[in-house]
Write an enzyme that holds these catalytic residues in place. Structure first.
Site, PDB file in Angstrom:
ATOM      1  N   MET A   1      14.702  53.660  39.977  1.00 33.03           N
ATOM      2  CA  MET A   1      15.298  53.591  41.317  1.00 33.03           C
ATOM      3  C   MET A   1      15.203  54.923  42.060  1.00 33.03           C
ATOM      4  SD  MET A   1      16.003  50.465  41.118  1.00 33.03           S
ATOM      5  CE  MET A   1      16.278  49.180  39.900  1.00 33.03           C
TER       6      MET A   1
ATOM      7  N   GLU B   1       1.796  54.662  49.053  1.00 37.14           N
ATOM      8  CA  GLU B   1       2.787  55.436  49.804  1.00 37.14           C
ATOM      9  C   GLU B   1       3.930  54.577  50.355  1.00 37.14           C
ATOM     10  OE1 GLU B   1      -0.339  56.168  49.645  1.00 37.14           O
ATOM     11  OE2 GLU B   1      -0.491  58.364  49.460  1.00 37.14           O
TER      12      GLU B   1
ATOM     13  N   HIS C   1       8.563  44.418  40.308  1.00 37.70           N
ATOM     14  CA  HIS C   1       9.549  44.106  41.356  1.00 37.70           C
ATOM     15  C   HIS C   1      10.045  42.668  41.157  1.00 37.70           C
ATOM     16  CE1 HIS C   1      11.649  44.419  45.143  1.00 37.70           C
ATOM     17  NE2 HIS C   1      11.209  43.202  45.416  1.00 37.70           N
TER      18      HIS C   1
ATOM     19  N   VAL D   1      12.618  57.293  44.664  1.00 39.28           N
ATOM     20  CA  VAL D   1      11.394  57.321  45.477  1.00 39.28           C
ATOM     21  C   VAL D   1      10.503  58.430  44.915  1.00 39.28           C
ATOM     22  CG1 VAL D   1      10.459  57.698  47.801  1.00 39.28           C
ATOM     23  CG2 VAL D   1      12.646  56.481  47.499  1.00 39.28           C
ATOM     24  N   LEU D   2       9.240  58.086  44.625  1.00 39.59           N
ATOM     25  CA  LEU D   2       8.349  59.061  43.982  1.00 39.59           C
ATOM     26  C   LEU D   2       7.916  60.153  44.953  1.00 39.59           C
ATOM     27  CD1 LEU D   2       5.869  56.856  41.894  1.00 39.59           C
ATOM     28  CD2 LEU D   2       8.095  57.794  41.216  1.00 39.59           C
TER      29      LEU D   2
HETATM   30  C1  GAR Z   1      14.323  44.762  36.943  1.00 39.36           C
HETATM   31  O1  GAR Z   1      14.765  43.503  37.376  1.00 39.36           O
HETATM   32  C2  GAR Z   1      13.239  45.286  37.857  1.00 39.36           C
HETATM   33  O2  GAR Z   1      12.389  44.286  38.340  1.00 39.36           O
HETATM   34  C3  GAR Z   1      14.057  45.875  38.968  1.00 39.36           C
HETATM   35  O3  GAR Z   1      15.123  46.517  38.304  1.00 39.36           O
HETATM   36  C4  GAR Z   1      15.426  45.813  37.100  1.00 39.36           C
HETATM   37  C5  GAR Z   1      15.466  46.793  35.950  1.00 39.36           C
HETATM   38  O4  GAR Z   1      15.933  46.161  34.769  1.00 39.36           O
HETATM   39  N1  GAR Z   1      13.286  46.782  39.776  1.00 39.36           N
HETATM   40  C6  GAR Z   1      13.425  46.882  41.101  1.00 39.36           C
HETATM   41  O5  GAR Z   1      14.254  46.280  41.732  1.00 39.36           O
HETATM   42  C7  GAR Z   1      12.447  47.847  41.769  1.00 39.36           C
HETATM   43  N2  GAR Z   1      12.457  47.686  43.194  1.00 39.36           N
HETATM   44  P1  GAR Z   1      15.657  46.803  33.336  1.00 39.36           P
HETATM   45  O6  GAR Z   1      16.148  48.249  33.383  1.00 39.36           O
HETATM   46  O7  GAR Z   1      16.474  45.958  32.415  1.00 39.36           O
HETATM   47  O8  GAR Z   1      14.190  46.711  33.058  1.00 39.36           O
END
Ligand code: GAR
Length: 208
Positions: free
Chosen positions: A91, A148, A110, A93-94
């Site tokens: 979570m 980006e 995602h 931003v790179l």
């Molecule tokens: C996952 O559902 C992933 O798709 C989401 O965060 C969760 C992490 O779960 N990523 C995003 O929303 C990126 N925009 P995890 O730590 O159990 O893998």
């Protein structure tokens, strides 16, 4: 052997899916060389150490500003000279410099069918809340290369998941993980590790 570096922020179930897929031979020609978390309390760090993988925390809280955090984060990435960086629930931003340096070598999972329910502000449970609010009947997950923009890079794999009548955001999140994320993330890594795909403009194609 593809050297993978995984970036995480939370529970790390996607990281676990990748660890398990390597163990089971569902991903070949690949090894995880480091896991980086921005969050010291991320359970994902324990999953990494339990699997004998080098795990480090680079938290923005430990640095005076974003620039210093980015510099340390990039150091921790570059040190391992990875072939592929996997954002598995990361979570943060790179830094732009990282996106340029690792062009088409960073992938993200995602929890929706991009281009729906993605972009700024769409992450984690919020995605599933918005899906249920809108009343769509099908959702899913997407693995894509990182560019980006936010969730705008070339799409590698997608998998659809049906909404059910009594879904809550939590129930739906779990179903999307089980039916889609934990499957397509290892599959995408395996395709890359075995040179089965390449990027042509904004389109990912199978390599003959
Ligand atoms: C996952 O559902 C992933 O798709 C989401 O965060 C969760 C992490 O779960 N990523 C995003 O929303 C990126 N925009 P995890 O730590 O159990 O893998």
């Amino acid at each position: 052997m593809l050297k993978i570096l995984v970036c995480v922020s939370g529970g790390g179930t996607n990281l676990q899916a990748v660890i398990d897929a390597i163990k089971q031979g569902l991903i070949t020609n690949a090894e995880i060389v480091r896991v980086i978390s921005n969050n010291r309390n991320a359970y994902a760090l324990k999953r990494a150490t339990d699997a004998g993988i080098d795990a480090v925390c680079i938290s923005p809280k430990d640095y005076a500003d974003r620039e210093q955090f980015h510099a340390q984060f990039l150091n921790a990435v570059n040190e391992k000279n990875p072939d592929l960086i996997v954002l598995a629930g990361f979570m943060v931003v790179l830094p732009q410099e990282m996106i340029q340096r690792y062009r088409n070598r960073i992938i993200n999972i995602h929890p929706s069918l991009i281009p729906s329910f993605c972009g700024k502000g769409f992450y984690g449970l919020i995605v599933h809340e918005k899906v249920l609010e809108r009343g769509v009947k099908v959702t899913g997950a997407t693995v894509h290369f990182v560019d980006e923009g936010t969730d705008t890079g070339p799409i590698i794999l997608q998998k659809a998941v049906m909404i059910e009548d009594d879904d809550t955001p939590e129930i739906l999140q779990k179903r999307v993980m089980e039916q889609a994320e934990w499957k397509i993330l290892p599959q995408a890594i395996n395709l890359i590790a075995n040179e089965k795909i390449h990027v042509d403009g904004n389109i990912v194609k199978r390599t003959e």
